[in-house]
Design an enzyme around this catalytic site. Sequence first.
Site, PDB file in Angstrom:
ATOM      1  N   HIS A 170     -84.457 -19.887  18.195  1.00  0.00           N
ATOM      2  CA  HIS A 170     -85.372 -19.146  19.071  1.00  0.00           C
ATOM      3  C   HIS A 170     -84.659 -17.970  19.745  1.00  0.00           C
ATOM      4  O   HIS A 170     -85.169 -16.838  19.756  1.00  0.00           O
ATOM      5  CB  HIS A 170     -85.915 -20.127  20.116  1.00  0.00           C
ATOM      6  CG  HIS A 170     -87.107 -19.667  20.874  1.00  0.00           C
ATOM      7  ND1 HIS A 170     -87.009 -19.005  22.079  1.00  0.00           N
ATOM      8  CD2 HIS A 170     -88.435 -19.793  20.622  1.00  0.00           C
ATOM      9  CE1 HIS A 170     -88.228 -18.752  22.527  1.00  0.00           C
ATOM     10  NE2 HIS A 170     -89.107 -19.208  21.665  1.00  0.00           N
ATOM     11  N   SER A 221     -93.473 -15.954  23.071  1.00  0.00           N
ATOM     12  CA  SER A 221     -92.014 -15.830  23.047  1.00  0.00           C
ATOM     13  C   SER A 221     -91.579 -14.623  22.234  1.00  0.00           C
ATOM     14  O   SER A 221     -90.562 -14.002  22.528  1.00  0.00           O
ATOM     15  CB  SER A 221     -91.379 -17.075  22.424  1.00  0.00           C
ATOM     16  OG  SER A 221     -91.396 -18.152  23.305  1.00  0.00           O
ATOM     17  N   ASP A 277     -82.246 -17.664  26.793  1.00  0.00           N
ATOM     18  CA  ASP A 277     -82.915 -18.439  25.746  1.00  0.00           C
ATOM     19  C   ASP A 277     -81.981 -19.519  25.205  1.00  0.00           C
ATOM     20  O   ASP A 277     -81.170 -20.061  25.951  1.00  0.00           O
ATOM     21  CB  ASP A 277     -83.389 -17.481  24.640  1.00  0.00           C
ATOM     22  CG  ASP A 277     -84.666 -17.953  23.968  1.00  0.00           C
ATOM     23  OD1 ASP A 277     -84.587 -18.900  23.177  1.00  0.00           O
ATOM     24  OD2 ASP A 277     -85.745 -17.387  24.243  1.00  0.00           O
ATOM     25  N   ASN A 311     -98.249 -20.312  25.569  1.00  0.00           N
ATOM     26  CA  ASN A 311     -99.036 -20.472  24.334  1.00  0.00           C
ATOM     27  C   ASN A 311    -100.045 -21.603  24.410  1.00  0.00           C
ATOM     28  O   ASN A 311    -100.389 -22.198  23.399  1.00  0.00           O
ATOM     29  CB  ASN A 311     -98.084 -20.726  23.160  1.00  0.00           C
ATOM     30  CG  ASN A 311     -96.999 -19.679  23.076  1.00  0.00           C
ATOM     31  OD1 ASN A 311     -97.269 -18.481  23.180  1.00  0.00           O
ATOM     32  ND2 ASN A 311     -95.763 -20.122  22.922  1.00  0.00           N
TER      33      ASN A 311
END
Lengths: 78, 452
Positions: free
Chosen positions: B245, B401, B214, B340
């Site tokens: 994130h 996520s 990430d 998404n």
Amino acid sequence: MAKQKRWVVTTSGKKPLSDVRKNLVESGFTVDQVLGEIGLITGTAEDDVAERMRNIPGVVDVSPEAGVDIGPPDAPIT
Amino acid sequence: MATKKTRSKKAADASASRTSSSVDEILLAAMERGDDSLETGRYLITFKEGAAEEGLQSLGTQGMRVADAREFKNQDAVLESVGDADALVFPEIGVALVSGDAAQERSFSTASEVAADSPIESIDPELFVFAEGSPGEYLHSFSAQGDNGSNEYLRGFIRATEAIANDLRLGMPAIQLQTEQEAVTALGSTWGLNACRVPLSTRHGVGIKVAVLDTGMDLGHPDFTGRSIVSQQFVGQPVQDLHSHGTHCIGTACGPKSPVGVTPRYGIAFRSSIFVGKVLSNAGSSVAGSVLNGMNWAIANRCAVISMSLGSQAGPQPYYTAAGQAALNNGLLIVAAAGNAGSFSGAPANSPTIMAVASLDPTLSPSSFSNFGKVEIAAPGRDVFSSVPRPTRYGIKSGTSMATPHVAGCAALWAQTSSALRGMNLWNKLRTAATPLPFPVARVGAGLVQAP
């Protein structure tokens, strides 16, 4: 002059990665990374070179490298 | 009006040139100042070689309240925490940061004559530092856009930081936030962990390596003190997470059983070994080559669980499929966010060798944004509370996520129960143990992931 693009070469695992790499370089591929654990080679080449690379023994696939984006830190959904 | 404006400007300047001022405050003051100066208003005093101690004392004898970086653990002095000190001394490098007020009161300026017997080598204005590129480059690019270029940049920067703060702290309607917090306080864990029945599990993931590919991690986050953390970057930036994130995803998958303070439990595999692969830049973007490099690294390190909360709306990519197959061949499992877009699952989640994770709302229905089609399993993804980089520490985010590390964490717990539960066996176990949901398989796969 044709445009250089980034590619990911997927190999079959049936030929040594070093041999495949050598053949790719000979066909005009500029190797960036050799990822031994997953049998992939990344680098840059023009479209016609990439097309020729698909016929190299041990090469399963030649795909353009995709981008990845999760958005900025304040993205409402990530 | 002019007087009032001047006063407020001065007030802003004064509040922003303290040693403890935040970057935001300083940037705001610089914006209001309206010039193109890259000076922050504070000063840096460089002491002569070997004269740092003497210099520190000389600041004290001039009546300054002096904070010493050695008073902070690992000397990682956070400027915001030095309170009302006039100066912060960094003995290791022989430099002191002095507030604008303290410097003015003592007539410090860059033009000050420094006596020959003074421990001070030089006094310089502190300058802003921007990511990726020198101030000169910024000045150049902004001068081409007109005189207010820097101001526009600073304005944008502040808008961005405000948006982050709002998103993490204030973005949710007050009532909803209160309900959320009441829920986590009452139950001691986040809604997501409760839905996955994590608090009831006796497992903790000890001995299981969990890789999270990430934006990196806040390596100094207090909730991870003492944890086994291996980190590597693949994007040319330090692993330290300046996005948030990555820290959020790692928090869910691997966060502590008992966080610092009155924070609810938000982490699943609290004794797992954390492998931080920074494959996304601090801007949240990357290329497949960096991601593949990180996957290769996680597989080479034999991480039993590899969590990827990233992707793009593309068809299945042969290279991701190959990487997923290599993982399974080595007894490792890759889980990835379905995406998404409210559309078909993206890459890499749509590769048949990679487990695709959909997002659920607290009502346990599929989130409106969650992709569908190739979906193996579902997990909590809406309004997920987890860690974010200091100084904010905690925040709420939504997305597939956030669902993905719920599956990764539960996978680590299952892997701990038996050394046979690896790779494809672990994949199958997660699916058979999942709680079925009354929605199409294309939306939720086998259902809600469950801890052992």
